[in-house]
Design a protein around this motif. Structure first.
Motif, PDB file in Angstrom:
ATOM      1  N   LYS A  54       0.827  -1.213   0.000  1.00 14.38           N
ATOM      2  CA  LYS A  54       0.000   0.000   0.000  1.00 14.38           C
ATOM      3  C   LYS A  54       0.865   1.268   0.000  1.00 14.38           C
ATOM      4  O   LYS A  54       0.552   2.239  -0.681  1.00 14.38           O
ATOM      5  CB  LYS A  54      -0.912   0.009   1.222  1.00 14.38           C
ATOM      6  CG  LYS A  54      -1.806  -1.222   1.348  1.00 14.38           C
ATOM      7  CD  LYS A  54      -2.733  -1.352   0.177  1.00 14.38           C
ATOM      8  CE  LYS A  54      -3.739  -2.475   0.405  1.00 14.38           C
ATOM      9  NZ  LYS A  54      -4.654  -2.600  -0.729  1.00 14.38           N
ATOM     10  N   ALA A  87     -11.780  -5.528   1.278  1.00  9.80           N
ATOM     11  CA  ALA A  87     -12.799  -6.489   1.728  1.00  9.80           C
ATOM     12  C   ALA A  87     -14.143  -6.295   1.037  1.00  9.80           C
ATOM     13  O   ALA A  87     -15.194  -6.524   1.627  1.00  9.80           O
ATOM     14  CB  ALA A  87     -12.928  -6.476   3.248  1.00  9.80           C
ATOM     15  N   THR A 142     -10.374  -9.823  -4.648  1.00  8.87           N
ATOM     16  CA  THR A 142      -9.703 -11.108  -4.800  1.00  8.87           C
ATOM     17  C   THR A 142     -10.671 -12.144  -5.378  1.00  8.87           C
ATOM     18  O   THR A 142     -10.304 -12.939  -6.252  1.00  8.87           O
ATOM     19  CB  THR A 142      -9.129 -11.567  -3.442  1.00  8.87           C
ATOM     20  OG1 THR A 142      -8.216 -10.563  -2.990  1.00  8.87           O
ATOM     21  CG2 THR A 142      -8.405 -12.889  -3.568  1.00  8.87           C
ATOM     22  N   PHE A 180      -2.644 -11.340  -0.828  1.00 11.25           N
ATOM     23  CA  PHE A 180      -2.805 -11.124   0.607  1.00 11.25           C
ATOM     24  C   PHE A 180      -4.315 -11.036   0.807  1.00 11.25           C
ATOM     25  O   PHE A 180      -4.882  -9.958   0.847  1.00 11.25           O
ATOM     26  CB  PHE A 180      -2.079  -9.831   0.997  1.00 11.25           C
ATOM     27  CG  PHE A 180      -2.054  -9.542   2.469  1.00 11.25           C
ATOM     28  CD1 PHE A 180      -1.368 -10.369   3.341  1.00 11.25           C
ATOM     29  CD2 PHE A 180      -2.702  -8.426   2.978  1.00 11.25           C
ATOM     30  CE1 PHE A 180      -1.336 -10.088   4.706  1.00 11.25           C
ATOM     31  CE2 PHE A 180      -2.669  -8.135   4.333  1.00 11.25           C
ATOM     32  CZ  PHE A 180      -1.989  -8.970   5.191  1.00 11.25           C
ATOM     33  N   ARG A 202      -5.998 -13.122   7.157  1.00 11.65           N
ATOM     34  CA  ARG A 202      -5.487 -13.122   5.787  1.00 11.65           C
ATOM     35  C   ARG A 202      -4.680 -14.364   5.446  1.00 11.65           C
ATOM     36  O   ARG A 202      -4.002 -14.925   6.301  1.00 11.65           O
ATOM     37  CB  ARG A 202      -4.552 -11.904   5.613  1.00 11.65           C
ATOM     38  CG  ARG A 202      -5.219 -10.544   5.818  1.00 11.65           C
ATOM     39  CD  ARG A 202      -5.872 -10.066   4.569  1.00 11.65           C
ATOM     40  NE  ARG A 202      -6.693  -8.876   4.758  1.00 11.65           N
ATOM     41  CZ  ARG A 202      -7.120  -8.121   3.748  1.00 11.65           C
ATOM     42  NH1 ARG A 202      -6.803  -8.410   2.503  1.00 11.65           N
ATOM     43  NH2 ARG A 202      -7.881  -7.079   3.966  1.00 11.65           N
ATOM     44  N   ALA A 217     -11.100  -4.335   7.275  1.00  7.44           N
ATOM     45  CA  ALA A 217      -9.733  -4.216   6.752  1.00  7.44           C
ATOM     46  C   ALA A 217      -8.998  -3.009   7.339  1.00  7.44           C
ATOM     47  O   ALA A 217      -7.782  -2.938   7.272  1.00  7.44           O
ATOM     48  CB  ALA A 217      -9.744  -4.143   5.232  1.00  7.44           C
ATOM     49  N   PHE A 271      -5.491   5.575   0.258  1.00  4.63           N
ATOM     50  CA  PHE A 271      -4.261   5.311  -0.508  1.00  4.63           C
ATOM     51  C   PHE A 271      -3.833   6.441  -1.443  1.00  4.63           C
ATOM     52  O   PHE A 271      -2.782   6.343  -2.081  1.00  4.63           O
ATOM     53  CB  PHE A 271      -4.430   4.033  -1.338  1.00  4.63           C
ATOM     54  CG  PHE A 271      -4.894   2.834  -0.529  1.00  4.63           C
ATOM     55  CD1 PHE A 271      -4.159   2.408   0.572  1.00  4.63           C
ATOM     56  CD2 PHE A 271      -6.051   2.144  -0.858  1.00  4.63           C
ATOM     57  CE1 PHE A 271      -4.584   1.305   1.327  1.00  4.63           C
ATOM     58  CE2 PHE A 271      -6.478   1.044  -0.111  1.00  4.63           C
ATOM     59  CZ  PHE A 271      -5.742   0.625   0.984  1.00  4.63           C
TER      60      PHE A 271
HETATM   61  P1  PGA Z   1      -7.684  -5.918   0.260  1.00  2.00           P
HETATM   62  O1  PGA Z   1      -6.143  -5.600   0.617  1.00  2.00           O
HETATM   63  O2  PGA Z   1      -8.045  -4.766  -0.609  1.00  2.00           O
HETATM   64  O3  PGA Z   1      -7.583  -7.222  -0.423  1.00  2.00           O
HETATM   65  O4  PGA Z   1      -8.536  -5.962   1.488  1.00  2.00           O
HETATM   66  C1  PGA Z   1      -5.629  -5.219   1.814  1.00  2.00           C
HETATM   67  C2  PGA Z   1      -6.021  -3.849   2.258  1.00  2.00           C
HETATM   68  O5  PGA Z   1      -6.570  -3.060   1.450  1.00  2.00           O
HETATM   69  O6  PGA Z   1      -5.746  -3.547   3.420  1.00  2.00           O
END
Ligand code: PGA
Ligand code: GDP
Ligand code: MN
Ligand code: MN
Length: 606
Positions: free
Chosen positions: A227, A270, A274, A316, A389, A451, A469
């Motif tokens: 991230k 979340a 994925t 992850f 995770r 998350a 982010f």
């Molecule tokens: P995620 O990745 O988007 O698969 O949940 C980890 C996060 O964003 O903390």
């Protein structure tokens, strides 16, 4: 000043001067017992995982090869957005959505935290590369950490070690990433299985392309290539260089006629990236292959199309809810071993289990390392943390697209934005054009998940699923998205769609079956691009009716699906003040084109 002697410090396998002097400076500040340069070898993995087993951090699994169960400190289980900072010179370059502190002030605070913080520990130097190693212009980084858990996880999640040191050569550019769990050991002091510190800082210095993290061992806070580098710092690089660094999965969709399409999708943490990335389509003849499940770097190719590269090397993934029905390809990936499972439950026969997995055992060791039985579950105490995770190598995914490691990337036909909304947002909406699509992304909203630390379920704006982010001002980020569209040939831009797998009925049930059934939405989107599928024009964009989607054999009630597709004008009118409030928050830097989009939407809603 006399040079400090720390074992290993002078055995550096590199002559890169800037790297050497940074490593020395950090070692002298943090005073570890020794310095180890991570080479990424199997031997190193074996040595470090054995050390983690010895320390009680890892328990080797009996039922999965070369795999480990790990329970974190119960206070260190998610990204800490409140403790995450963008330390630009000016507050206006961090903007209203980020925490800000002046770089000098932050460095002064953190330097004192780092002073002596690696006492009694080993300091590891991890050269890593985000994206394929044979990229002619590789994005390199070096993480310094005092956590073996981080070294092992970085081996799964990034290309790292000796081949990257070779790429660094004498003077290649790299992003310095400094991490400490922040728990020095006094002589004779017994370590704990999961060292961390109550005081946490996850900080970014965008002008310097520098990352400092302190106090947490959790993935998103500690694996700094993910991230911190590939989204927060890379989004700043992308703004400066005319590309996009996004919180997106990348998938390859193959039609029954063997036509290939690539789709990138941004959902908040979340919210299904994925799962969509490795979905098993329920519609006959269609196939999905995976290229990435969390991060995409989008750059223009010579042909004027947007090409996506996944900078990561592993998944992850959120464990709870993953099972042989919802995500069989994730199950197959982890079956192959070489994985780390954090904050799931441990079975008595040495396997892992979590909520939603088939075959619930009668007894488990919970993520809190307590005895757990189904009665505990019924009493509201889950065996696994909701943000537990699995960390597993991408190369093990049975539906990995062969071109996943190609530095050229793949040309994107469609971008999906999506969130977790119980009401209002229909299953799928097609934007009218790029600017309207950017408006959809900029106003994306979602219920907060586990998350990130904080209250779960509250609806918040999460623009492009990038709220935590974006490494600079969100208004500038929206303008950058608009500019990317303007700089391109409109006919070559991906088409933008807005999806919501999570709309609910009155009793709280999901209206749309989701998972593999999401392939019906992928198919519709591609057929819209090909001019083959019908849609209905509504005030919010083009939305299919149930008849316009391929629902042959769908696992769900038609009444529910119709409700999932409904454009409820009253709900949308109630949404407008929330969008206005959000735009207020962005302030003067909000692009006028997005204000125009909002005005036009208000007009259409009447
Ligand atoms: P995620 O990745 O988007 O698969 O949940 C980890 C996060 O964003 O903390
Ligand atoms: P990511 O963090 O964005 O990668 O999200 P994941 O794909 O790991 O999914 C997060 C959670 O949402 C998991 O518990 C999944 O089981 C669940 N989920 C994913 N896709 C769907 C879907 O289509 N419908 C429903 N109802 N849940 C989903
Ligand atoms: Mn993510
Ligand atoms: Mn994920």
């Amino acid at each position: 000043m006399t040079a400090v002697t720390i074992p290993g410090l002078d055995q550096a396998p590199t002559t890169h001067q800037r790297l050497l002097s940074w490593v020395r400076e950090v070692a002298e500040l943090t005073t570890p017992d020794q310095v180890v340069w991570a080479d990424g070898s199997e031997e190193e993995w074996a040595r470090l995982t054995a050390k983690l087993v010895e320390a009680g951090t890892f328990v080797p699994l009996k039922q999965k090869p070369n795999s480990f169960w790990c329970a974190s400190d119960p206070s260190d289980v998610a990204r800490v957005e409140e403790r995450t900072f963008i330390c630009s010179q000016k507050p206006d370059d961090a903007g209203p959505t980020n925490n800000w502190m002046h770089p000098d002030e932050m460095k002064a605070i953190m330097t004192e935290l780092y002073r002596g913080c690696m006492r009694g520990r080993t300091m590891y130097v991890i050269p890593f590369c985000m994206g394929p190693l044979d990229d002619p212009n590789p994005k390199l980084g070096v993480e310094i950490t005092d956590s073996e858990y981080v070294v092992v996880s970085m081996k799964v999640m990034t290309r790292m070690g000796t081949p990257v040191l070779d790429k660094l050569g004498e003077d290649a550019d790299f992003v310095p990433c400094l991490h400490s769990v922040g728990m020095p050991l006094e002589p004779g002091q017994q370590d704990v299985p999961w060292p961390c510190n109550e005081t946490k800082y996850i900080t970014h210095f965008p002008e310097e392309r520098l990352i400092w993290s302190f106090g947490s061992g959790y993935g998103g806070n500690a694996l700094l290539g993910k991230k911190c580098y590939s989204l927060r710092i890379a989004s700043v690089m992308a703004r400066d260089e005319g590309w996009l660094a996004e919180h997106m999965l990348i998938l390859k969709l193959i039609s029954p006629e063997n036509k290939v399409y690539y789709i990138a999708a941004a959902f908040p943490s979340a919210c299904g990236k994925t799962n969509l990335a490795m979905l098993e389509p329920t519609i006959p003849g269609w196939k999905v292959e995976t290229l990435g499940d969390d991060i995409a770097w989008l750059r223009f190719g010579e042909d004027g199309r947007l090409y996506a590269v996944n900078p990561e090397n592993g998944f992850f993934g959120v464990a709870p809810g993953t099972n042989w029905k919802t995500n069989p390809n994730a199950m197959r990936t982890i079956e192959r071993g070489n994985s780390v499972f954090t904050n799931v439950a441990l079975t008595d026969d040495g396997d892992i289990w979590w909520e939603g997995m088939e075959g619930r055992p009668e007894h488990l060791t919970s993520w809190k390392k307590r005895d757990w039985t189904p009665e505990d579950g019924e009493a509201g105490e889950p065996s696994s943390h909701p943000n537990s995770r699995y960390c597993t190598p991408m190369a093990q995914c049975p539906v990995l697209a062969p071109e996943w490691d190609d530095p050229k990337g793949v040309p994107i036909s469609a971008i999906f934005f999506g969130g977790r909304r119980a009401t209002t947002i229909p299953l799928v909406t097609e934007s009218r054009d790029w600017q309207h699509g950017v408006f959809m992304g900029a106003t994306l909203s979602s219920e907060k998940t586990a998350a990130a630390a904080g209250k779960v379920g509250v609806v918040r704006r999460d623009p492009m699923a990038m709220l935590p982010f974006i490494g600079y001002h969100a208004g500038d980020y929206f303008q950058h998205w608009i500019d990317v569209g303007k700089s391109a040939d409109a006919t070559k831009l991906p088409k933008i769609f807005y999806v919501n797998w999570f709309r609910r009925g009155e009793d709280g049930r999901f209206l749309w079956p989701g998972f593999g059934e999401n392939s019906r939405v992928l198919k519709w989107a591609i057929e819209r691009i090909e001019g083959k599928a019908a849609a209905t024009e509504t005030p919010i964009g083009h939305v299919p009716t149930a008849e316009e989607l391929d629902l042959d054999g769908v696992d769900g009630s038609m009444a529910d699906i119709r409700a999932a597709l409904e454009v409820n004008l009253d709900e949308w009118r109630a949404e407008i003040p929330l969008i206005e409030e959000w735009f207020e928050k962005i302030g003067d830097k909000l692009p006028t084109s997005l204000r125009d989009e909002l005005e036009a939407l208000k007009q259409r809603l009447g």
